[in-house]
Design a protein around this motif. Structure first.
Motif, PDB file in Angstrom:
ATOM      1  N   ASP A 244       0.838  -1.026  -0.389  1.00  0.00           N
ATOM      2  CA  ASP A 244       0.095  -0.195   0.522  1.00  0.00           C
ATOM      3  C   ASP A 244       1.101   1.284   0.288  1.00  0.00           C
ATOM      4  N   THR A 245       0.947   1.926  -1.198  1.00  0.00           N
ATOM      5  CA  THR A 245       1.421   3.586  -1.042  1.00  0.00           C
ATOM      6  C   THR A 245       0.825   4.794  -1.223  1.00  0.00           C
ATOM      7  N   TRP A 246       1.248   5.422  -0.916  1.00  0.00           N
ATOM      8  CA  TRP A 246       0.624   6.938  -1.217  1.00  0.00           C
ATOM      9  C   TRP A 246       1.116   7.225  -1.689  1.00  0.00           C
ATOM     10  N   ILE A 247       0.800   7.953  -2.900  1.00  0.00           N
ATOM     11  CA  ILE A 247       1.040   8.772  -4.334  1.00  0.00           C
ATOM     12  C   ILE A 247       0.035  10.207  -4.392  1.00  0.00           C
ATOM     13  N   GLY A 248       0.555  11.167  -5.377  1.00  0.00           N
ATOM     14  CA  GLY A 248       0.292  12.158  -5.170  1.00  0.00           C
ATOM     15  C   GLY A 248       0.301  13.086  -6.696  1.00  0.00           C
ATOM     16  N   ILE A 249      -0.279  13.813  -7.065  1.00  0.00           N
ATOM     17  CA  ILE A 249       0.030  13.563  -8.261  1.00  0.00           C
ATOM     18  C   ILE A 249       0.036  15.135  -8.683  1.00  0.00           C
ATOM     19  N   VAL A 250       1.031  15.820  -9.965  1.00  0.00           N
ATOM     20  CA  VAL A 250       1.401  16.769  -9.509  1.00  0.00           C
ATOM     21  C   VAL A 250       0.852  17.287 -11.156  1.00  0.00           C
ATOM     22  N   PRO A 251      -0.342  18.459 -11.324  1.00  0.00           N
ATOM     23  CA  PRO A 251      -0.200  19.314 -12.473  1.00  0.00           C
ATOM     24  C   PRO A 251       1.142  19.330 -13.345  1.00  0.00           C
ATOM     25  N   VAL A 252       2.236  18.810 -13.812  1.00  0.00           N
ATOM     26  CA  VAL A 252       3.068  19.002 -14.675  1.00  0.00           C
ATOM     27  C   VAL A 252       3.431  18.051 -15.007  1.00  0.00           C
ATOM     28  N   GLY A 253       3.233  18.366 -16.414  1.00  0.00           N
ATOM     29  CA  GLY A 253       4.321  16.845 -17.790  1.00  0.00           C
ATOM     30  C   GLY A 253       5.423  17.370 -19.073  1.00  0.00           C
ATOM     31  N   TYR A 254       5.060  16.430 -19.151  1.00  0.00           N
ATOM     32  CA  TYR A 254       6.901  16.728 -20.299  1.00  0.00           C
ATOM     33  C   TYR A 254       6.103  18.440 -21.495  1.00  0.00           C
ATOM     34  N   ALA A 255       4.391  18.709 -21.361  1.00  0.00           N
ATOM     35  CA  ALA A 255       4.743  19.736 -21.953  1.00  0.00           C
ATOM     36  C   ALA A 255       4.723  20.828 -21.687  1.00  0.00           C
ATOM     37  N   ASP A 256       4.627  20.855 -20.477  1.00  0.00           N
ATOM     38  CA  ASP A 256       5.219  21.637 -19.061  1.00  0.00           C
ATOM     39  C   ASP A 256       7.052  21.930 -19.271  1.00  0.00           C
ATOM     40  N   GLY A 257       7.811  21.284 -19.959  1.00  0.00           N
ATOM     41  CA  GLY A 257       8.865  20.932 -19.828  1.00  0.00           C
ATOM     42  C   GLY A 257       9.626  19.605 -18.908  1.00  0.00           C
ATOM     43  N   PHE A 258       9.082  18.986 -18.033  1.00  0.00           N
ATOM     44  CA  PHE A 258       9.040  18.061 -16.853  1.00  0.00           C
ATOM     45  C   PHE A 258       9.109  16.340 -18.007  1.00  0.00           C
ATOM     46  N   ARG A 259      10.544  16.344 -18.569  1.00  0.00           N
ATOM     47  CA  ARG A 259      10.282  15.596 -19.491  1.00  0.00           C
ATOM     48  C   ARG A 259      10.228  14.233 -19.118  1.00  0.00           C
ATOM     49  N   ARG A 260      10.190  13.262 -20.251  1.00  0.00           N
ATOM     50  CA  ARG A 260       9.420  11.843 -19.954  1.00  0.00           C
ATOM     51  C   ARG A 260      10.521  10.903 -18.854  1.00  0.00           C
TER      52      ARG A 260
END
Ligand SMILES: *Cc1c(COP(=O)(O)O)cnc(C)c1O
Length: 339
Positions: A244-260
């Motif tokens: 069981d693992t808590w995770i957080g989702i951050v609304p930033v992705g590769y289109a914002d420059g946070f690369r894959r």
């Protein structure tokens, strides 16, 4: 809720200029603000650098120079990349200086002649005749100032020999790495980019060279959820929870420059370093948490001890590419300038 905020600290940029000016020991600092100031905002970076004592601005293209000229009517602006015939006319009208790699010197424009001393890219192999009146500078570019000292010194000596008859012209070869670590490469001016922004040209901690990061990129947890053992997050199910693992989702992705390829790197969540898990999506990424955290917990993607250099290592690239890839378009992020 905003998706992310990019804060640019111009006081830090001015302190980086002061550090470079000390290293240059009398040679001029020319601030390289190409590629939108390495993602930091060309206009803001240019103004701050001139304020802090930079003697000229450098860009890669004539269009970049024309945009800068609107804000900076008096500054010296040097275009380092090639120009088309139409652009040469525009450069003349806007009083931009050009770099040429051939014998054809356009009339009525201040020109820097580029010599290829070992970069193997733009530049004349040698100066065959005495430079014409339009020529104000002689320049070259270092290929290995971040990695190979012997080759760098060899390039510097080739440049010194090739230009020794023209010491009345402004001679410049150093980039950030050259300015910081090679006294022999100083000549009359150094064209510094990456170090202005507090990013190490050597891929190490910028503090080692007295540099401070200028950019801070923050967001927040938009969603917090518990993955049960065997459940996954993201495309391809690359991350599957073992327990069981808590995770957080951050609304930033590769289109914002946070690369894959930044999957696996660390960001700061509520002050603690946490791992980016699973595949980075176009508009979102996931972080692994130790326990449940409230929605809107702050997330630092870059800055406050989260180094671009560390991200670059995870992605197998250089800080330059991470910085220039950050998307500060107002449709994606809020940009804040601290002066
Ligand atoms: C980009 C560039 C620079 C600046 O290099 P940094 O490593 O960012 O300091 C200097 N000279 C030329 C010709 C460049 O294209």
């Amino acid at each position: 809720m905003y998706r992310s905020e990019i804060a640019v600290d111009l006081a830090a940029l001015r302190r980086n200029c002061a550090t470079l000016l000390r290293a240059l020991n009398g040679a001029e600092l020319w601030a390289v603000v190409k590629a939108n100031g390495y993602g930091h905002g060309a206009g803001d970076a240019a103004g701050a650098a001139l304020n802090a004592g930079a003697a000229a601005l450098c860009v890669a293209t004539v269009p970049e120079g024309l945009v800068l000229r609107r804000d900076q009517p008096a500054a010296r602006i040097v275009v380092m990349g090639p120009a088309t015939n139409r652009e040469i006319g525009q450069a003349r009208d806007a009083r931009l200086e050009l770099v040429v790699s051939g014998d054809d010197i356009p009339p009525g424009v201040r020109v820097h002649v580029k010599l290829d001393t070992g970069m193997g890219r733009w530049g004349l192999t040698e100066l065959t005749s005495s430079p014409s009146l339009e020529v104000v500078g002689l320049m070259s570019h270092l290929a290995t100032a971040d990695s190979d000292a012997a080759y760098t010194e060899w390039q510097v000596e080739r440049f010194r020999t090739a230009t020794s008859a023209y010491t009345h012209l402004t001679r410049h070869i150093a980039n950030s790495a050259g300015a910081l670590r090679y006294p022999s490469a100083r000549f009359d001016a150094a064209r510094c980019g990456i170090a202005l922004y507090g990013i190490s040209p050597f891929g190490t901690d910028p503090a080692e060279d007295g540099l401070e990061p200028v950019l801070t990129w923050t967001s927040q947890l938009a969603l917090v959820k518990l993955l049960r053992a065997g459940q996954s997050t993201g495309y391809g199910r690359e991350f599957v929870a073992e327990r069981d693992t808590w995770i957080g989702i951050v609304p930033v992705g590769y289109a914002d420059g946070f690369r894959r390829d930044l999957s696996g790197t660390q960001v700061r969540v509520g002050g603690e370093l946490r791992r980016v898990i699973g595949r980075v999506s176009m508009d979102a990424l996931a972080v692994e948490l130790e326990n449940e955290l409230p929605v809107a917990t702050p997330v630092v993607l870059i800055g406050r001890g989260v180094l671009i250099e560390d991200h670059a290592r995870v992605a197998g690239t250089i800080g330059y590419e991470i910085a220039t890839g950050i998307n500060s378009d107002p449709t994606r992020a809020r940009r804040v300038v601290l002066s």
